[in-house]
Design an enzyme around this catalytic site. Structure first.
Site, PDB file in Angstrom:
ATOM      1  N   GLY A  10       0.226  -0.491  23.778  1.00 24.31           N
ATOM      2  CA  GLY A  10      -0.965  -1.553  24.086  1.00 24.31           C
ATOM      3  C   GLY A  10      -1.364  -2.215  22.881  1.00 24.31           C
ATOM      4  O   GLY A  10      -0.924  -1.950  21.614  1.00 24.31           O
ATOM      5  N   PHE A  11      -2.275  -2.978  23.051  1.00 23.43           N
ATOM      6  CA  PHE A  11      -2.975  -3.970  21.941  1.00 23.43           C
ATOM      7  C   PHE A  11      -3.596  -2.931  21.142  1.00 23.43           C
ATOM      8  O   PHE A  11      -3.172  -2.841  19.726  1.00 23.43           O
ATOM      9  CB  PHE A  11      -3.896  -4.842  22.723  1.00 23.43           C
ATOM     10  N   ASP A  31       3.807   5.600  26.352  1.00 25.17           N
ATOM     11  CA  ASP A  31       3.170   4.435  27.148  1.00 25.17           C
ATOM     12  C   ASP A  31       4.090   4.212  28.430  1.00 25.17           C
ATOM     13  O   ASP A  31       5.395   4.578  28.229  1.00 25.17           O
ATOM     14  CB  ASP A  31       3.040   3.285  26.362  1.00 25.17           C
ATOM     15  N   LYS A 105      -6.382  21.296  24.940  1.00 27.87           N
ATOM     16  CA  LYS A 105      -6.780  22.767  24.847  1.00 27.87           C
ATOM     17  C   LYS A 105      -5.323  23.432  24.587  1.00 27.87           C
ATOM     18  O   LYS A 105      -5.655  24.404  24.008  1.00 27.87           O
ATOM     19  CB  LYS A 105      -7.226  22.812  26.234  1.00 27.87           C
ATOM     20  N   TYR A 145     -13.017   0.734  36.896  1.00 28.84           N
ATOM     21  CA  TYR A 145     -12.983   0.928  35.285  1.00 28.84           C
ATOM     22  C   TYR A 145     -14.045   1.588  34.661  1.00 28.84           C
ATOM     23  O   TYR A 145     -14.038   2.454  34.351  1.00 28.84           O
ATOM     24  CB  TYR A 145     -12.838  -0.504  34.730  1.00 28.84           C
ATOM     25  N   TYR A 159     -14.962  19.476  28.755  1.00 27.61           N
ATOM     26  CA  TYR A 159     -13.923  20.229  27.941  1.00 27.61           C
ATOM     27  C   TYR A 159     -14.498  20.675  26.678  1.00 27.61           C
ATOM     28  O   TYR A 159     -14.111  21.795  26.116  1.00 27.61           O
ATOM     29  CB  TYR A 159     -12.533  19.476  27.697  1.00 27.61           C
ATOM     30  N   THR A 175     -12.733  -6.299  21.900  1.00 26.84           N
ATOM     31  CA  THR A 175     -11.952  -6.367  20.504  1.00 26.84           C
ATOM     32  C   THR A 175     -11.101  -7.653  20.724  1.00 26.84           C
ATOM     33  O   THR A 175     -10.450  -7.880  22.025  1.00 26.84           O
ATOM     34  CB  THR A 175     -11.307  -5.004  20.445  1.00 26.84           C
ATOM     35  N   ARG A 186      -8.289 -11.906  29.413  1.00 25.52           N
ATOM     36  CA  ARG A 186      -9.623 -11.822  28.751  1.00 25.52           C
ATOM     37  C   ARG A 186      -9.875 -13.091  27.950  1.00 25.52           C
ATOM     38  O   ARG A 186      -9.005 -14.262  27.835  1.00 25.52           O
ATOM     39  CB  ARG A 186      -9.443 -10.746  27.718  1.00 25.52           C
TER      40      ARG A 186
HETATM   41  N1  UDP Z   1     -14.527 -15.419  30.701  1.00 27.04           N
HETATM   42  C1  UDP Z   1     -14.679 -16.903  31.037  1.00 27.04           C
HETATM   43  N2  UDP Z   1     -13.360 -17.559  31.117  1.00 27.04           N
HETATM   44  C2  UDP Z   1     -12.266 -16.646  31.161  1.00 27.04           C
HETATM   45  C3  UDP Z   1     -12.417 -15.484  30.784  1.00 27.04           C
HETATM   46  C4  UDP Z   1     -13.608 -14.850  30.628  1.00 27.04           C
HETATM   47  O1  UDP Z   1     -15.598 -17.467  30.672  1.00 27.04           O
HETATM   48  O2  UDP Z   1     -11.255 -17.678  31.157  1.00 27.04           O
HETATM   49  C5  UDP Z   1     -15.710 -14.702  30.513  1.00 27.04           C
HETATM   50  C6  UDP Z   1     -15.977 -13.659  31.391  1.00 27.04           C
HETATM   51  O3  UDP Z   1     -16.706 -14.106  32.564  1.00 27.04           O
HETATM   52  C7  UDP Z   1     -16.901 -12.670  30.592  1.00 27.04           C
HETATM   53  C8  UDP Z   1     -16.507 -12.997  29.230  1.00 27.04           C
HETATM   54  O4  UDP Z   1     -15.599 -14.177  29.252  1.00 27.04           O
HETATM   55  O5  UDP Z   1     -18.412 -12.981  30.688  1.00 27.04           O
HETATM   56  C9  UDP Z   1     -15.538 -11.671  28.568  1.00 27.04           C
HETATM   57  O6  UDP Z   1     -14.555 -11.612  29.680  1.00 27.04           O
HETATM   58  P1  UDP Z   1     -13.313 -10.569  29.473  1.00 27.04           P
HETATM   59  O7  UDP Z   1     -12.530 -10.817  30.482  1.00 27.04           O
HETATM   60  O8  UDP Z   1     -12.770 -11.026  27.916  1.00 27.04           O
HETATM   61  O9  UDP Z   1     -13.811  -9.013  29.210  1.00 27.04           O
HETATM   62  P2  UDP Z   1     -15.148  -8.234  29.526  1.00 27.04           P
HETATM   63  O10 UDP Z   1     -16.161  -8.501  28.344  1.00 27.04           O
HETATM   64  O11 UDP Z   1     -15.913  -9.036  31.001  1.00 27.04           O
HETATM   65  O12 UDP Z   1     -14.752  -7.116  29.908  1.00 27.04           O
END
Ligand code: UDP
Length: 311
Positions: A10-11, A31, A105, A145, A159, A175, A186
């Protein structure tokens, strides 16, 4: 140390593999490529201190030989990803956490849990210190989540208390950096991709919601310190950059740095999207001697350069 890293492709996981290898440790990466990709770790395959196991941590985990440290970083972490894989996300942070803790453990290994600022939900305390209990909708779409990570924290502490496992919890705030999936949904990859390809930059809502963005190198430094420090068993640390931006400010900043002519457009806000988020990192500063060094503008520039090579 002999270190197991789940979510290694992952990232964040792939950057952690690199860091631990650079420090001279032996790394076993695990992974199942649900949201990670082999490309993130392919350059490590020639390293004699690196082994990779393609495996889904929701199944019982067997690892041969000793382990000194387990970093549980497997989990879809983008809202789009975890909403696409709601049940698997809950399994990774329940069964996956149980199996990795059980392994810790059995091997008498130290354990680092990748938790998240999402455990604070839509916070009513700002900025968020570790002592804040959060404001989470337990049945909303993001609960798969948020609640799973809260369960992971609770199980890790169980634990620690019942079996004396040396557990440390990192609450990771937003991040960004190289190796984020361009289509992971994101905000940083979305905006960079849109800006670089001349597509509309999609701000959700009016863009007044805030986030605080930490560059990957800074985060990895924080996690490394958290993992190697003695005497912090059962402790939880916020790791993130306290520089807070509105989403609209971020859109404008990325548009400016890329020199893009993309329009900024406004779309519907996702359900339960937190309004404000900024870590209080007093604890990490005083105990780990850690704070982010990379200003957002500089980190974004590096990230944009990397994304340019991928588009
Ligand atoms: N967001 C946005 N446009 C996009 C993707 C995300 O305005 O194309 C906004 C989203 O609604 C949130 C913030 O950016 O308020 C961060 O979203 P992200 O999905 O990166 O992660 P989060 O912090 O919500 O887990």
């Amino acid at each position: 140390m002999r270190v197991l890293i789940t979510g290694a492709a992952g990232f964040i996981g792939s950057h952690l593999c690199e860091r631990f290898l650079r420090e001279g440790h032996e790394v076993i990466g695990m992974d199942n490529f649900l949201t990670g990709t082999p490309e993130n770790i392919s350059h490590l395959f020639g390293n004699e201190n690196f082994t990779f196991i393609k495996y889904d941590v929701t199944n019982f985990i067997y690892v041969e030989g000793d382990l000194d440290l387990i970093l549980h970083f497997a989990c879809p972490a983008s809202p789009v990803d975890y909403l696409n894989h709601p049940i698997h996300t809950m399994k990774v942070d329940s069964l996956g956490t149980l199996h990795t803790l059980g392994l810790a453990k059995a091997k008498k290994a130290r354990y680092v849990l990748a938790s998240t600022s999402e455990i604070y939900g839509n916070p009513q305390v700002h900025p968020q210190p570790e002592t804040y209990w959060g404001n989470v909708n337990p049945i909303g779409p993001r609960s798969v989540y948020d609640e799973a990570k809260r369960f992971s924290e609770a199980l890790s502490m169980a634990y620690h208390r019942e079996h004396g496992i040396d557990v440390r919890i990192a609450r990771i705030f937003n991040t960004y950096g190289p190796r984020m999936r361009i289509n992971d949904g994101r905000v940083v990859p979305n905006f960079i991709y849109q800006a670089l390809t001349g597509k509309p930059i999609t701000v959700y809502g009016d863009g007044s919601q805030t986030r605080s963005f930490c560059y990957i190198e800074d985060l990895v430094e924080g996690i490394y310190r958290l993992a190697v420090k003695e005497g912090i068993e059962g402790e939880v640390f916020n790791l993130g950059n306290p520089e807070e931006y509105t989403v609209l400010e971020l859109a404008k900043l990325i548009k400016e740095i890329t020199g893009s002519s993309s329009d900024i457009v406004f779309k519907e806000r996702p359900e339960d999207d937190p309004d404000r988020r900024r870590p209080d990192i007093t604890k990490a500063k005083s105990i780990l001697g850690w704070e982010p060094k990379t200003p957002v503008r500089e980190g974004l520039k590096k990230t944009i350069e990397w994304f340019r090579t991928k588009i």
